[in-house]
Design a protein around this motif. Structure first.
Motif, PDB file in Angstrom:
ATOM      1  N   GLU A 161      26.161  -6.370  40.708  1.00  0.00           N
ATOM      2  CA  GLU A 161      25.921  -4.663  40.503  1.00  0.00           C
ATOM      3  C   GLU A 161      26.100  -4.551  38.886  1.00  0.00           C
ATOM      4  O   GLU A 161      27.120  -4.984  38.458  1.00  0.00           O
ATOM      5  CB  GLU A 161      26.443  -3.825  41.230  1.00  0.00           C
ATOM      6  N   VAL A 162      24.950  -3.868  38.467  1.00  0.00           N
ATOM      7  CA  VAL A 162      25.210  -3.667  36.885  1.00  0.00           C
ATOM      8  C   VAL A 162      25.021  -1.977  36.718  1.00  0.00           C
ATOM      9  O   VAL A 162      23.963  -1.564  37.454  1.00  0.00           O
ATOM     10  CB  VAL A 162      24.337  -4.226  35.979  1.00  0.00           C
ATOM     11  N   LEU A 163      26.062  -1.256  36.380  1.00  0.00           N
ATOM     12  CA  LEU A 163      25.718   0.127  36.262  1.00  0.00           C
ATOM     13  C   LEU A 163      25.958   0.916  34.719  1.00  0.00           C
ATOM     14  O   LEU A 163      26.915   0.132  33.937  1.00  0.00           O
ATOM     15  CB  LEU A 163      27.007   0.821  36.994  1.00  0.00           C
ATOM     16  N   ALA A 164      25.111   1.710  34.421  1.00  0.00           N
ATOM     17  CA  ALA A 164      25.533   2.347  33.211  1.00  0.00           C
ATOM     18  C   ALA A 164      25.116   4.052  33.088  1.00  0.00           C
ATOM     19  O   ALA A 164      24.409   4.349  33.896  1.00  0.00           O
ATOM     20  CB  ALA A 164      24.672   1.802  32.049  1.00  0.00           C
ATOM     21  N   ASP A 165      25.871   4.776  32.294  1.00  0.00           N
ATOM     22  CA  ASP A 165      25.585   6.179  32.446  1.00  0.00           C
ATOM     23  C   ASP A 165      24.330   6.232  31.415  1.00  0.00           C
ATOM     24  O   ASP A 165      23.688   7.359  31.469  1.00  0.00           O
ATOM     25  CB  ASP A 165      26.707   6.970  31.679  1.00  0.00           C
ATOM     26  N   GLY A 166      23.959   5.404  30.627  1.00  0.00           N
ATOM     27  CA  GLY A 166      22.892   5.307  29.758  1.00  0.00           C
ATOM     28  C   GLY A 166      21.631   4.395  30.280  1.00  0.00           C
ATOM     29  O   GLY A 166      21.682   4.243  31.661  1.00  0.00           O
ATOM     30  N   HIS A 175      18.279 -10.209  39.747  1.00  0.00           N
ATOM     31  CA  HIS A 175      18.186 -10.426  40.998  1.00  0.00           C
ATOM     32  C   HIS A 175      19.123  -9.540  41.830  1.00  0.00           C
ATOM     33  O   HIS A 175      18.975  -9.040  43.268  1.00  0.00           O
ATOM     34  CB  HIS A 175      18.642 -11.761  41.317  1.00  0.00           C
ATOM     35  N   GLY A 176      20.275  -8.834  41.347  1.00  0.00           N
ATOM     36  CA  GLY A 176      21.301  -7.862  41.972  1.00  0.00           C
ATOM     37  C   GLY A 176      20.516  -6.441  41.931  1.00  0.00           C
ATOM     38  O   GLY A 176      19.406  -6.307  41.852  1.00  0.00           O
ATOM     39  N   ALA A 177      21.485  -5.585  41.801  1.00  0.00           N
ATOM     40  CA  ALA A 177      21.295  -4.151  41.820  1.00  0.00           C
ATOM     41  C   ALA A 177      21.749  -3.528  40.256  1.00  0.00           C
ATOM     42  O   ALA A 177      22.590  -4.076  39.747  1.00  0.00           O
ATOM     43  CB  ALA A 177      22.140  -3.381  42.783  1.00  0.00           C
ATOM     44  N   ALA A 178      20.873  -2.609  39.723  1.00  0.00           N
ATOM     45  CA  ALA A 178      20.805  -1.910  38.474  1.00  0.00           C
ATOM     46  C   ALA A 178      20.773  -0.531  38.736  1.00  0.00           C
ATOM     47  O   ALA A 178      19.901  -0.019  39.306  1.00  0.00           O
ATOM     48  CB  ALA A 178      19.779  -2.488  37.539  1.00  0.00           C
ATOM     49  N   ALA A 197      14.871  -7.747  41.838  1.00  0.00           N
ATOM     50  CA  ALA A 197      15.997  -6.802  42.169  1.00  0.00           C
ATOM     51  C   ALA A 197      15.998  -6.349  43.560  1.00  0.00           C
ATOM     52  O   ALA A 197      14.944  -6.227  44.290  1.00  0.00           O
ATOM     53  CB  ALA A 197      16.190  -5.380  41.235  1.00  0.00           C
ATOM     54  N   GLU A 198      17.365  -6.502  44.049  1.00  0.00           N
ATOM     55  CA  GLU A 198      17.603  -6.013  45.484  1.00  0.00           C
ATOM     56  C   GLU A 198      17.627  -4.304  45.411  1.00  0.00           C
ATOM     57  O   GLU A 198      17.247  -3.908  46.532  1.00  0.00           O
ATOM     58  CB  GLU A 198      19.065  -6.340  45.568  1.00  0.00           C
ATOM     59  N   ARG A 199      17.973  -3.844  44.356  1.00  0.00           N
ATOM     60  CA  ARG A 199      17.958  -2.337  44.396  1.00  0.00           C
ATOM     61  C   ARG A 199      18.071  -1.921  42.870  1.00  0.00           C
ATOM     62  O   ARG A 199      18.671  -2.325  42.110  1.00  0.00           O
ATOM     63  CB  ARG A 199      18.893  -1.640  45.279  1.00  0.00           C
ATOM     64  N   VAL A 200      17.264  -0.696  42.637  1.00  0.00           N
ATOM     65  CA  VAL A 200      17.401  -0.113  41.380  1.00  0.00           C
ATOM     66  C   VAL A 200      17.514   1.484  41.461  1.00  0.00           C
ATOM     67  O   VAL A 200      17.147   1.894  42.477  1.00  0.00           O
ATOM     68  CB  VAL A 200      16.080  -0.361  40.213  1.00  0.00           C
ATOM     69  N   ALA A 201      18.003   2.117  40.550  1.00  0.00           N
ATOM     70  CA  ALA A 201      18.298   3.536  40.587  1.00  0.00           C
ATOM     71  C   ALA A 201      18.327   4.157  39.343  1.00  0.00           C
ATOM     72  O   ALA A 201      18.873   3.535  38.374  1.00  0.00           O
ATOM     73  CB  ALA A 201      19.497   3.839  41.565  1.00  0.00           C
ATOM     74  N   ILE A 202      17.888   5.318  39.239  1.00  0.00           N
ATOM     75  CA  ILE A 202      18.076   6.213  38.052  1.00  0.00           C
ATOM     76  C   ILE A 202      18.652   7.649  38.300  1.00  0.00           C
ATOM     77  O   ILE A 202      18.064   8.291  39.445  1.00  0.00           O
ATOM     78  CB  ILE A 202      16.873   6.126  37.133  1.00  0.00           C
ATOM     79  N   ALA A 203      19.861   7.965  37.821  1.00  0.00           N
ATOM     80  CA  ALA A 203      20.343   9.397  38.197  1.00  0.00           C
ATOM     81  C   ALA A 203      20.415   9.545  39.770  1.00  0.00           C
ATOM     82  O   ALA A 203      20.127  10.787  40.273  1.00  0.00           O
ATOM     83  CB  ALA A 203      19.526  10.316  37.537  1.00  0.00           C
TER      84      ALA A 203
END
Length: 237
Positions: A161-166, A175-178, A197-203
């Protein structure tokens, strides 16, 4: 940039995501000790305990100052202990929003002017320098760029999983989640050189990789939030 666009949230009728009005309870949380809040809620529940049992609740954290961020998780825990179901939240400050997202609550997106804070909710400390990761992100790893953008110069493996406020940039294969815009920034975007990707999300608004059309797999793309939907656009290789 090519102009092809894909509405991810509405691709399959059997998995349609749409906005509807629901009569959820709303609890406005003041900056008071958790014990005082618990006593007040308990007193209100005594009048009709069966009616409120397992009821979903929207938590309105708008009155809370940034310093009250530790109160957020305590409020969520006490409601669950009372067999209520905290389902979503509103917040005016980034610190409160981050604390609420960390508990698993979903952010309630509103277009009503009266629900908008009088100041820019993203005012506050300036963004930190971009976090740059030079190595592959392996399965089971989680990388979070708090208060900044995240740049991955390699690939992100399945189960990572990779996450960022920006924004998030992945210059290998995702391949994973962002998850971009974790603190609620709806202008954040995800840029990938090869999408799988397995999953992506924004806000807080997400879509599973199983909903991607085959035409997008392995393609360079950017993912953004527009008109309440996650959308995909092609970018040059």
């Amino acid at each position: 940039m090519m102009s092809a666009e894909c509405d991810l949230a509405a691709r399959r009728p059997c998995h349609a995501m749409r906005g509807e009005s629901h009569a959820f309870l709303t609890l406005t949380v003041a900056d008071v000790p958790a014990a005082e809040l618990a006593a007040g809620v308990a007193a209100q529940l005594q009048g009709a305990p069966g009616f409120f049992w397992r009821a979903p609740v929207i938590l309105d954290f708008t009155p809370l100052p940034a310093s009250a961020a530790p109160l957020v998780s305590a409020v969520v825990d006490l409601l669950r202990a009372m067999e209520l179901v905290p389902a979503g939240f509103r917040a005016a400050r980034a610190e409160i929003r981050r604390a609420a997202l960390a508990t698993g609550l979903g952010q309630v997106l509103s277009t009503d002017d009266e629900d908008r804070p009088s100041h820019d909710p993203f005012d506050g400390p300036p963004r930190r320098p971009t976090m740059i990761v030079n190595h592959p992100v392996r399965s089971g790893q989680k990388i979070y760029a708090a208060g900044s953008d995240l740049v991955i110069l390699s690939s992100v493996s399945t189960g990572a999983e990779v996450l960022a406020d920006g924004c998030i940039h992945v210059y290998g294969c995702l391949h994973g989640a962002a998850f971009a815009g974790v603190d609620g920034d709806q202008k954040a975007r995800i840029f990938v050189k090869s999408l799988d990707a397995e999953r992506v999300a924004i806000a807080g608004l997400y879509v599973n990789g199983l909903e991607f059309s085959e035409e997008w797999i392995g393609q360079p793309a950017q993912i953004l939030l527009a008109d309440g939907y996650l959308r995909m656009e092609r970018i040059a290789r």
